[in-house]
Design a protein around this motif. Structure first.
Motif, PDB file in Angstrom:
ATOM      1  N   GLU A  58       0.816  -1.210   0.000  1.00  0.00           N
ATOM      2  CA  GLU A  58       0.000   0.000   0.000  1.00  0.00           C
ATOM      3  C   GLU A  58       0.856   1.269   0.000  1.00  0.00           C
ATOM      4  O   GLU A  58       0.394   2.342  -0.368  1.00  0.00           O
ATOM      5  N   LYS A 117      -6.197  -0.873 -10.195  1.00  0.00           N
ATOM      6  CA  LYS A 117      -6.833  -0.931  -8.873  1.00  0.00           C
ATOM      7  C   LYS A 117      -8.176  -1.647  -8.928  1.00  0.00           C
ATOM      8  O   LYS A 117      -8.540  -2.370  -7.993  1.00  0.00           O
ATOM      9  N   GLN A 153     -17.300   4.959 -11.939  1.00  0.00           N
ATOM     10  CA  GLN A 153     -16.260   5.261 -10.956  1.00  0.00           C
ATOM     11  C   GLN A 153     -15.038   5.905 -11.614  1.00  0.00           C
ATOM     12  O   GLN A 153     -14.424   6.816 -11.053  1.00  0.00           O
ATOM     13  N   LEU A 200     -13.553   9.394 -10.537  1.00  0.00           N
ATOM     14  CA  LEU A 200     -12.165   9.491 -10.095  1.00  0.00           C
ATOM     15  C   LEU A 200     -11.393  10.542 -10.891  1.00  0.00           C
ATOM     16  O   LEU A 200     -10.635  11.337 -10.336  1.00  0.00           O
ATOM     17  N   GLU A 202      -6.466  10.253  -2.574  1.00  0.00           N
ATOM     18  CA  GLU A 202      -6.824   8.847  -2.324  1.00  0.00           C
ATOM     19  C   GLU A 202      -7.777   8.723  -1.143  1.00  0.00           C
ATOM     20  O   GLU A 202      -8.654   7.843  -1.132  1.00  0.00           O
ATOM     21  N   GLN A 203      -7.627   9.584  -0.162  1.00  0.00           N
ATOM     22  CA  GLN A 203      -8.501   9.528   1.006  1.00  0.00           C
ATOM     23  C   GLN A 203      -9.943   9.895   0.662  1.00  0.00           C
ATOM     24  O   GLN A 203     -10.888   9.364   1.260  1.00  0.00           O
ATOM     25  N   VAL A 204     -10.124  10.801  -0.288  1.00  0.00           N
ATOM     26  CA  VAL A 204     -11.489  11.184  -0.684  1.00  0.00           C
ATOM     27  C   VAL A 204     -11.941  10.413  -1.924  1.00  0.00           C
ATOM     28  O   VAL A 204     -12.945  10.748  -2.543  1.00  0.00           O
ATOM     29  N   HIS A 205     -11.161   9.374  -2.305  1.00  0.00           N
ATOM     30  CA  HIS A 205     -11.532   8.446  -3.370  1.00  0.00           C
ATOM     31  C   HIS A 205     -11.657   9.108  -4.744  1.00  0.00           C
ATOM     32  O   HIS A 205     -12.625   8.903  -5.473  1.00  0.00           O
ATOM     33  N   VAL A 206     -10.649   9.921  -5.072  1.00  0.00           N
ATOM     34  CA  VAL A 206     -10.508  10.430  -6.435  1.00  0.00           C
ATOM     35  C   VAL A 206      -9.103  10.066  -6.910  1.00  0.00           C
ATOM     36  O   VAL A 206      -8.293   9.543  -6.140  1.00  0.00           O
ATOM     37  N   SER A 207      -8.818  10.316  -8.177  1.00  0.00           N
ATOM     38  CA  SER A 207      -7.541   9.898  -8.755  1.00  0.00           C
ATOM     39  C   SER A 207      -6.383  10.712  -8.194  1.00  0.00           C
ATOM     40  O   SER A 207      -6.253  11.908  -8.459  1.00  0.00           O
TER      41      SER A 207
END
Length: 520
Positions: free
Chosen positions: A53, A162, A181, A185, A229-234
């Motif tokens: 990770e 991913k 998605q 992203l 990455e924490q807010v789930h975007v690229s």
């Protein structure tokens, strides 16, 4: 071997390989690849267990940010259609094609692992492309397309990667859901990167210490990537967009001292990060293959995948270049079909590198239920072989291929730089004349000395040699004012789209060094 000793040994090896690459005039990713490959034959090497990770977080942000800083965004905009077709369409096409080839070669490997291999090997590498292309003289548009592609295709390839890893971990995958998605992203990454970029510009304007400013630039790409990455975007697109925003304001934002310091620090940092990943993949591969090399089955599969990746690129580039102009007549009139020689070069520039290596290392060790991740060793082995094959074969043959095709550098870049130099010299000379008329602090000797220097740059006859002695300080102050005027003119040329970032960076660096020499 203690971790500190291992890191020191790897750094020494990286420096040695970098020196060797320069001595034999070879792009350093190729030398690093050979060095990493050689490690697989050394018995008794430690194999550090890396946290999957953390691999992408450690490697990608600085690599992508640096690539975004040196990209010519004017050329990027002008070639956006071609770049998008390669960076998105070709990535998806290559992922599917290579997954199918991997399944044929390794039938016992689950389909999801085959798609991971396809996604890993789908994006050509920004660092490899830049390092190889910098040694060659080819048309600027080809360089712009290839560098632009290598920036964006990382985002597409890593998103597909991913999704494939998530499918392996959960056993669930939906094409419509993945498409939605992907769009979310991408858009989210672009917006977030732009917003943080503007905020960082505001913060940077308050910093006045070069060391702190450079430290700020080193940490921000990581913060942007982790935040995205924490807010789930690229995270990839967020960092690239962030870098693009910073690159636009950098000529006015940074002092010459900060730019000179940042230039050196970033070059060293990117080199060390690349070196570590190439060498660490060798250590990981040694654990997979054992002393004595990769099993023949995996070696053959990796070479076949490299050949398939190259063939897939040819199968995409030529038909899409022809079809897009047939389907859109206006495009054909505005952008005529490139010659087959140019398309061949674009097709041949498919070297894989740092992103594929980092993503291979980031494959998890275990599934959600705690069982071993299926085919992890095979994924790393065949990916490394394919990367080595593309870097060595395509990287070493690209120069001879270009020479054999008779492709040379176009004159546009040289003419653009020549024109920019003339205009900046004229701006400097005009500032000297203005100050001479308006400010009584400058002696006639100082004015004549500085005027003669810039008149020489404009091809005019020098009337006298530069002054010295008592006039040294007035000459220095006048030169600093002239450099400031030249820099303002240079930035305006870029903002008016008369020059690209490549020309701006080249001339700006000369102005910075000259100002630093004068003690400005």
């Amino acid at each position: 071997m203690p971790l500190v000793d291992l890191v020191v040994a790897l750094m020494i090896m990286a420096v040695g390989l970098g020196w060797l690459a320069r001595r034999i005039n070879t792009p350093y990713p190729i030398a690093l690849t050979i060095g990493g490959l050689a490690l697989t034959f050394v018995p008794g090497l430690p194999t550090p267990r890396l946290d999957p990770e953390q691999i992408l977080i450690l490697v990608l942000p600085p690599i992508l940010y640096h690539a975004a800083l040196i990209t010519s965004w004017r050329d990027f905009r002008q070639n956006l259609r071609a770049i998008t077709m390669l960076a998105v369409g070709l990535v998806v096409f290559t992922t599917v094609a290579l997954a199918w080839v991997a399944k044929l070669l390794l039938p016992d490997l689950p389909w999801v692992c085959c798609f991971i291999i396809g996604a890993l090997l789908s994006p050509p590498d920004a660092v490899a492309a830049t390092a190889v292309l910098s040694k060659l003289r080819i048309p600027r548009r080809v360089v712009a397309i290839l560098e632009g592609e290598s920036l964006l295709n990382d985002a597409a390839g890593l998103v597909v990667y991913k999704f494939a890893v998530a499918a392996a971990l959960t056993g669930l995958f939906s094409v419509p859901s993945a498409t939605v998605q992907f769009a979310g992203l991408a858009i989210g990454g672009l917006v977030l990167g732009a917003l943080i970029g503007r905020l960082a510009v505001a913060v940077q304007s308050k910093l006045r210490d070069p060391v702190i400013e450079v430290a700020f630039t080193l940490t921000m790409p990581y913060l942007v990537y982790i935040g995205a990455e924490q807010v789930h975007v690229s995270g990839v697109l967020a960092v690239v967009t962030f870098g693009a925003v910073r690159a636009w304001y950098a000529p006015e934002l940074y002092s010459p001292e900060t730019r000179i310091l940042a230039y050196g620090v970033w070059n060293v940092a990117v080199f060390l990060i690349n070196s570590l990943v190439f060498i660490l993949i060798g250590l990981q591969l040694a654990a997979v293959s054992g002393f004595g090399g990769i099993p023949l089955e995996l070696l053959g599969a990796g070479l076949a995948l490299a050949a398939a990746a190259t063939a897939t690129r040819f199968l995409w580039v030529f038909p899409t270049a022809w079809a897009s102009r047939k389907l859109i007549p206006a495009l054909a009139a505005r952008d005529p079909m490139p010659s087959w020689r140019i398309l061949t070069v674009i097709s041949w520039c498919g070297m894989r590198g740092i992103v594929s290596l980092a993503a291979a290392l980031a494959v998890p060790y275990v599934l959600s239920d705690g069982t071993a991740f299926p085919g992890r060793d095979e994924i790393i082995a065949v990916s490394f072989v394919a990367i080595v094959a593309t870097l060595l074969f395509q990287g070493l043959t690209l120069g001879p291929l270009i020479r054999a095709l008779g492709i040379g550098e176009d004159s546009d870049a040289r003419e653009e730089e020549h024109l920019a130099r003339l205009k900046t010299a004229y701006a400097a000379l005009s500032e000297v004349e203005r100050l001479a008329a308006a400010d009584g602090r400058y002696t006639e000797e100082a004015v004549v000395a500085v005027r003669a220097e810039y008149a020489g740059l404009l091809g005019q006859e020098r009337s006298t040699e530069p002054a010295s002695g008592d006039d040294a300080d007035p000459v220095r102050r006048l030169k600093l004012a002239a450099i400031a005027a030249a820099r303002r003119r240079l930035i305006k040329l870029r903002r008016d789209d008369q020059i690209g970032d490549e020309t701006l960076l080249a001339i700006q660096r000369e102005l910075d060094y000259e100002e630093a020499r004068l003690g400005g």
